[in-house]
Design a protein around this motif. Structure first.
Motif, PDB file in Angstrom:
ATOM      1  N   PRO A   1      50.123  18.900  63.948  1.00 24.85           N
ATOM      2  CA  PRO A   1      49.505  20.060  63.304  1.00 24.85           C
ATOM      3  C   PRO A   1      49.842  20.237  61.825  1.00 24.85           C
ATOM      4  CG  PRO A   1      51.336  20.748  64.688  1.00 24.85           C
ATOM      5  CD  PRO A   1      51.100  19.304  64.991  1.00 24.85           C
ATOM      6  N   LEU A   2      50.814  19.487  61.308  1.00 26.29           N
ATOM      7  CA  LEU A   2      51.105  19.543  59.878  1.00 26.29           C
ATOM      8  C   LEU A   2      50.401  18.440  59.089  1.00 26.29           C
ATOM      9  CD1 LEU A   2      54.910  20.482  59.754  1.00 26.29           C
ATOM     10  CD2 LEU A   2      53.013  21.804  58.817  1.00 26.29           C
ATOM     11  N   LEU A   3      49.740  17.522  59.785  1.00 25.98           N
ATOM     12  CA  LEU A   3      49.023  16.453  59.096  1.00 25.98           C
ATOM     13  C   LEU A   3      47.876  17.044  58.279  1.00 25.98           C
ATOM     14  CD1 LEU A   3      48.718  13.272  58.879  1.00 25.98           C
ATOM     15  CD2 LEU A   3      46.891  13.544  60.574  1.00 25.98           C
ATOM     16  N   ILE A   4      47.819  16.739  57.002  1.00 27.90           N
ATOM     17  CA  ILE A   4      46.718  17.199  56.167  1.00 27.90           C
ATOM     18  C   ILE A   4      45.488  16.351  56.475  1.00 27.90           C
ATOM     19  CG2 ILE A   4      45.879  17.490  53.804  1.00 27.90           C
ATOM     20  CD1 ILE A   4      48.786  17.891  52.937  1.00 27.90           C
ATOM     21  N   HIS A   5      44.375  17.020  56.746  1.00 25.90           N
ATOM     22  CA  HIS A   5      43.145  16.317  57.095  1.00 25.90           C
ATOM     23  C   HIS A   5      41.951  17.196  56.734  1.00 25.90           C
ATOM     24  CE1 HIS A   5      43.879  18.977  60.495  1.00 25.90           C
ATOM     25  NE2 HIS A   5      42.613  18.847  60.850  1.00 25.90           N
ATOM     26  N   GLY A   6      40.778  16.630  56.787  1.00 28.06           N
ATOM     27  CA  GLY A   6      39.549  17.360  56.520  1.00 28.06           C
ATOM     28  C   GLY A   6      38.373  16.487  56.928  1.00 28.06           C
ATOM     29  N   SER A   7      37.182  16.861  56.496  1.00 29.19           N
ATOM     30  CA  SER A   7      36.000  16.035  56.770  1.00 29.19           C
ATOM     31  C   SER A   7      34.974  16.250  55.668  1.00 29.19           C
ATOM     32  CB  SER A   7      35.391  16.360  58.145  1.00 29.19           C
ATOM     33  OG  SER A   7      34.872  17.675  58.169  1.00 29.19           O
ATOM     34  N   GLY A   8      34.108  15.269  55.517  1.00 30.88           N
ATOM     35  CA  GLY A   8      33.155  15.287  54.418  1.00 30.88           C
ATOM     36  C   GLY A   8      31.785  15.809  54.810  1.00 30.88           C
ATOM     37  N   ILE A   9      30.829  15.580  53.903  1.00 30.15           N
ATOM     38  CA  ILE A   9      29.449  16.026  54.083  1.00 30.15           C
ATOM     39  C   ILE A   9      28.720  15.089  55.042  1.00 30.15           C
ATOM     40  CG2 ILE A   9      27.270  16.446  52.876  1.00 30.15           C
ATOM     41  CD1 ILE A   9      28.910  16.860  50.327  1.00 30.15           C
ATOM     42  N   ASN A  10      27.844  15.657  55.842  1.00 26.71           N
ATOM     43  CA  ASN A  10      26.938  14.849  56.663  1.00 26.71           C
ATOM     44  C   ASN A  10      25.660  14.620  55.853  1.00 26.71           C
ATOM     45  OD1 ASN A  10      25.314  13.631  58.541  1.00 26.71           O
ATOM     46  ND2 ASN A  10      25.245  15.367  59.952  1.00 26.71           N
ATOM     47  N   VAL A  11      25.526  13.424  55.291  1.00 28.74           N
ATOM     48  CA  VAL A  11      24.357  13.124  54.457  1.00 28.74           C
ATOM     49  C   VAL A  11      23.246  12.444  55.250  1.00 28.74           C
ATOM     50  CG1 VAL A  11      25.769  12.953  52.371  1.00 28.74           C
ATOM     51  CG2 VAL A  11      25.289  10.892  53.724  1.00 28.74           C
ATOM     52  N   THR A  12      23.427  12.292  56.562  1.00 27.94           N
ATOM     53  CA  THR A  12      22.409  11.664  57.396  1.00 27.94           C
ATOM     54  C   THR A  12      21.446  12.729  57.924  1.00 27.94           C
ATOM     55  OG1 THR A  12      23.512  11.893  59.554  1.00 27.94           O
ATOM     56  CG2 THR A  12      24.218  10.061  58.137  1.00 27.94           C
ATOM     57  N   GLN A  13      20.430  12.291  58.642  1.00 26.46           N
ATOM     58  CA  GLN A  13      19.498  13.203  59.300  1.00 26.46           C
ATOM     59  C   GLN A  13      19.879  13.451  60.755  1.00 26.46           C
ATOM     60  OE1 GLN A  13      17.044  14.918  57.587  1.00 26.46           O
ATOM     61  NE2 GLN A  13      18.288  13.992  55.957  1.00 26.46           N
ATOM     62  N   GLY A  14      20.994  12.871  61.173  1.00 30.37           N
ATOM     63  CA  GLY A  14      21.486  13.092  62.530  1.00 30.37           C
ATOM     64  C   GLY A  14      22.652  14.068  62.532  1.00 30.37           C
ATOM     65  N   PHE A  15      23.352  14.105  63.640  1.00 34.81           N
ATOM     66  CA  PHE A  15      24.462  15.024  63.815  1.00 34.81           C
ATOM     67  C   PHE A  15      25.777  14.262  63.880  1.00 34.81           C
ATOM     68  CE2 PHE A  15      20.679  16.980  65.514  1.00 34.81           C
ATOM     69  CZ  PHE A  15      20.753  18.287  65.044  1.00 34.81           C
ATOM     70  N   ARG A  16      26.868  15.015  63.797  1.00 36.15           N
ATOM     71  CA  ARG A  16      28.190  14.435  64.051  1.00 36.15           C
ATOM     72  C   ARG A  16      28.936  15.400  64.947  1.00 36.15           C
ATOM     73  NH1 ARG A  16      33.420  15.794  61.363  1.00 36.15           N
ATOM     74  NH2 ARG A  16      33.093  17.175  63.152  1.00 36.15           N
ATOM     75  N   LYS A  17      28.938  15.083  66.228  1.00 34.07           N
ATOM     76  CA  LYS A  17      29.550  15.972  67.208  1.00 34.07           C
ATOM     77  C   LYS A  17      30.906  15.416  67.666  1.00 34.07           C
ATOM     78  CE  LYS A  17      25.385  18.098  69.133  1.00 34.07           C
ATOM     79  NZ  LYS A  17      24.426  17.482  68.184  1.00 34.07           N
ATOM     80  N   ALA A  18      31.821  16.349  67.882  1.00 37.78           N
ATOM     81  CA  ALA A  18      33.131  16.001  68.435  1.00 37.78           C
ATOM     82  C   ALA A  18      33.583  17.175  69.290  1.00 37.78           C
ATOM     83  CB  ALA A  18      34.135  15.739  67.323  1.00 37.78           C
TER      84      ALA A  18
END
Length: 328
Positions: free
Chosen positions: A253-270
């Motif tokens: 829980p202390l690991l620094i992380h993030g995520s970027g922009i979805n530039v596709t026309q699909g989805f990114r599910k998790a």
């Protein structure tokens, strides 16, 4: 319905599914020494190899390929889409809209970026309580496990405003319980995730640092609600965690992380859950760097007509999934 449940929980707080088991993707059955000074971030177990434990120790994350079967992920995806389109009652779950997509007239799957507090839903609980997933979680928490924070994260095609970005952050910022080393996130790709559709990135080794100040970032078009972030790490080396469907990353829980922009026309599910040892203890976050997020959450619950403490909020949204309930 959610408000009624909150009020019921509030009155009683003071009194205090089984899925198929895929074969673990391990390359070795190496025997490792018992936990002492060598391992701080994982516990003795028969599942992780010595090399895997060392990798997690140094980097704060580890990816287990193919951990969750396609059939369960497809069932969760279809259920999420049905909820987004109103075909299924969302019950006590919280659906969260993308702030820029809401202004475009987007609906359903194209509007909602997250379903939160999914742990009591019959379908999503199959993931939260997945036996093999919990076997891995136990390597970090020990045998008594509570599911604390549960989400299905949907990153729709970005509106062009970059609001699908999730700034660099540490998950511990949100959690009023400790110790941090007995908390772990499990994040499973529901489809192929890449840099183009906004995969996670991590800053390896940052789990060895302290909890940093988090605030809303200064971005032109803003970010979605509760997307707090840290400053000063834009030029820090990042690892982009591209994953195949069913791969699961576990991280501290202390690991620094993030995520970027979805530039596709699909989805990114998790689909994701933060787990903690049930013998963790709640802490008072008043006067700490976490006070801002606590106040924001309590303001939201108050607007819904419920008066709760920050600890009560987390008791309401958690669930014992293995072993015994102790102090958390």
């Amino acid at each position: 319905m959610a408000v009624d449940r909150l009020k019921t929980i509030q009155r009683h707080l003071q009194h205090r599914l089984e899925s198929p088991r895929p074969t673990p993707n391990l390359t070795s059955t190496a025997v490792f020494p018992s936990s002492n000074s060598e391992f701080r971030y994982s516990l003795d177990n028969k599942l992780l190899t010595y090399a895997q434990r060392r990798f997690y120790e140094e980097n704060g994350y580890i990816v287990i390929p193919g951990l969750i079967e396609d059939g369960l992920l497809d069932e969760c995806r279809d259920h999420f889409v049905d909820i987004c389109h109103g075909r299924v009652d969302k019950g006590n779950m919280v659906l969260m809209k993308d702030i820029s997509l809401a202004k475009t007239g987007a609906t359903g799957e194209y509007l909602y970026y997250k379903a939160q507090d999914i742990l009591w839903d019959e379908i999503f609980a199959k993931y939260i309580t997945h036996p093999l997933l919990l076997d891995y979680v136990e390597c970090f928490t020990g045998p008594n496990i509570k599911a604390m924070h549960t989400m299905l994260i949907n990153k729709p095609p970005d509106s062009g405003k970059a609001t699908s970005v999730h700034p660099a952050h540490q998950d511990l910022h949100y959690f009023p319980f400790r110790p941090a080393d007995r908390i772990v996130a499990a994040w499973t790709a529901m489809e192929r995730v890449t840099t183009r559709n906004g995969c996670l990135y991590v800053l390896p080794g940052t789990h060895k640092g302290k909890l940093l100040q988090h605030d809303y970032p200064d971005l032109e078009n803003g970010v979605n609600r509760a997307f707090h972030g840290i400053k000063g790490y834009d030029n820090h080396p990042k690892i982009f965690v591209e994953m195949e469907k069913g791969d699961t990353v576990f991280f501290h829980p202390l690991l620094i992380h993030g995520s970027g922009i979805n530039v596709t026309q699909g989805f990114r599910k998790a689909i994701s859950c933060h787990y903690a040892a049930s013998d963790c203890d709640y802490i008072d976050v008043r006067g700490t760097t976490q006070e801002n997020i606590a106040q924001e959450v309590l303001e939201i619950t108050k607007r819904r007509g419920v008066e709760l403490t920050y600890q009560d909020v987390w008791k309401y949204r958690s669930r014992l999934v293995r072993g015994q309930e102790i102090s958390l």
